[in-house]
Scaffold this motif. Structure first.
Motif, PDB file in Angstrom:
ATOM      1  N   LEU A   1       0.834  -1.198   0.000  1.00  0.00           N
ATOM      2  CA  LEU A   1       0.000   0.000   0.000  1.00  0.00           C
ATOM      3  C   LEU A   1       0.874   1.255   0.000  1.00  0.00           C
ATOM      4  CD1 LEU A   1      -2.730   1.423   0.108  1.00  0.00           C
ATOM      5  CD2 LEU A   1      -2.674   1.148   2.604  1.00  0.00           C
ATOM      6  N   ALA A   2       1.859   1.285   0.869  1.00  0.00           N
ATOM      7  CA  ALA A   2       2.755   2.450   0.929  1.00  0.00           C
ATOM      8  C   ALA A   2       3.472   2.659  -0.400  1.00  0.00           C
ATOM      9  CB  ALA A   2       3.760   2.270   2.068  1.00  0.00           C
ATOM     10  N   ALA A   3       3.938   1.581  -1.006  1.00  0.00           N
ATOM     11  CA  ALA A   3       4.650   1.683  -2.280  1.00  0.00           C
ATOM     12  C   ALA A   3       3.727   2.196  -3.385  1.00  0.00           C
ATOM     13  CB  ALA A   3       5.245   0.331  -2.664  1.00  0.00           C
ATOM     14  N   ALA A   4       2.503   1.701  -3.414  1.00  0.00           N
ATOM     15  CA  ALA A   4       1.547   2.153  -4.437  1.00  0.00           C
ATOM     16  C   ALA A   4       1.244   3.636  -4.273  1.00  0.00           C
ATOM     17  CB  ALA A   4       0.269   1.322  -4.352  1.00  0.00           C
ATOM     18  N   LEU A   5       1.066   4.065  -3.048  1.00  0.00           N
ATOM     19  CA  LEU A   5       0.785   5.484  -2.803  1.00  0.00           C
ATOM     20  C   LEU A   5       1.991   6.341  -3.184  1.00  0.00           C
ATOM     21  CD1 LEU A   5      -1.219   5.207   0.519  1.00  0.00           C
ATOM     22  CD2 LEU A   5      -2.112   5.621  -1.787  1.00  0.00           C
ATOM     23  N   ASP A   6       3.187   5.836  -2.917  1.00  0.00           N
ATOM     24  CA  ASP A   6       4.401   6.569  -3.314  1.00  0.00           C
ATOM     25  C   ASP A   6       4.500   6.729  -4.828  1.00  0.00           C
ATOM     26  OD1 ASP A   6       5.219   6.910  -0.691  1.00  0.00           O
ATOM     27  OD2 ASP A   6       6.734   5.321  -0.746  1.00  0.00           O
ATOM     28  N   LEU A   7       3.967   5.765  -5.567  1.00  0.00           N
ATOM     29  CA  LEU A   7       3.985   5.856  -7.028  1.00  0.00           C
ATOM     30  C   LEU A   7       2.889   6.785  -7.549  1.00  0.00           C
ATOM     31  CD1 LEU A   7       4.608   2.141  -8.056  1.00  0.00           C
ATOM     32  CD2 LEU A   7       6.199   4.061  -8.260  1.00  0.00           C
ATOM     33  N   GLY A   8       1.977   7.184  -6.672  1.00  0.00           N
ATOM     34  CA  GLY A   8       0.921   8.108  -7.075  1.00  0.00           C
ATOM     35  C   GLY A   8      -0.386   7.466  -7.454  1.00  0.00           C
TER      36      GLY A   8
END
Length: 150
Positions: free
Chosen positions: A140-147
Motif C-alpha cells: 500500500l505504501a509503495a503504491a501510494l508513493d507511485l501516485g
C-alpha cells in the motif's frame, strides 16, 4: 502516476506478450476504489484474533493494492486460471525499490500459502499472518508513493 522505467515497461510488456495481463484504459476510479478497500481491510486487522482469518484479510488487502496498480497503469489480468500469479508478476515488475520490492516478492509466497490453506487444508500460522500484514502495508505504501489515486 510515476512513469515506468524502460526496464519496468519491458517486464510489463513481457506479461502482455505472454497473455498474463492485457492493456486497458487507465481507470483512476477503479484504482482509488481498490486502494480504499485495501485501507479498510488493513484497518480491520487490528480487531481480529484468528490468524487464518487475519491472513486472508491481509492477503486480500495485498491483492487489492495489486489491482489498484494494474488499473492505475492501464492493465488488468486476463480471465481464467492464474490471475493471482499474474498479479504477483506485475507487482514484481512495477515495484522495484524497497520496501515495495520486498513486499512484491513476498506476494507470491503469500499466494501459495493461501492456496495451501484454501485448497489443501493446511492452515496458515501466526508467522505467515504477520508476513502477510507487513507485505500488504508495504505494498500500500509503495503504491501510494507511485501516485496511485486514493
Amino acid at each position: 502516476m510515476t512513469p515506468l522505467s524502460d526496464e519496468q515497461q519491458s517486464a510489463v510488456h513481457a506479461l502482455v506478450t505472454a497473455r498474463r495481463i492485457e492493456a486497458v484504459p487507465v481507470d483512476d476510479r477503479r484504482a482509488a476504489a481498490f486502494i480504499g478497500q485495501a485501507r479498510d481491510r488493513l484497518e480491520e486487522l487490528g480487531r481480529m484474533r484468528n490468524p487464518a482469518i487475519k491472513f486472508g484479510v491481509a492477503y486480500d488487502a495485498a491483492h487489492d493494492v495489486g489491482e489498484a496498480l494494474l488499473a492505475a497503469y492501464g492493465y488488468r489480468t486476463r480471465s481464467g486460471a492464474g490471475q493471482h500469479e499474474a498479479l504477483g508478476r506485475f507487482l514484481k515488475a512495477v515495484l522495484v525499490t524497497p520496501p515495495g520490492d520486498r513486499a512484491a516478492n513476498q506476494f507470491d509466497r503469500l499466494r501459495r500459502a493461501r492456496n495451501r490453506d484454501h485448497y489443501g487444508a493446511q492452515p496458515v500460522g501466526v508467522a505467515d499472518t504477520a508476513r502477510a500484514e507487513r507485505a500488504a502495508a508495504d505494498l500500500l505504501a509503495a503504491a501510494l508513493d507511485l501516485g496511485v489515486p486514493s
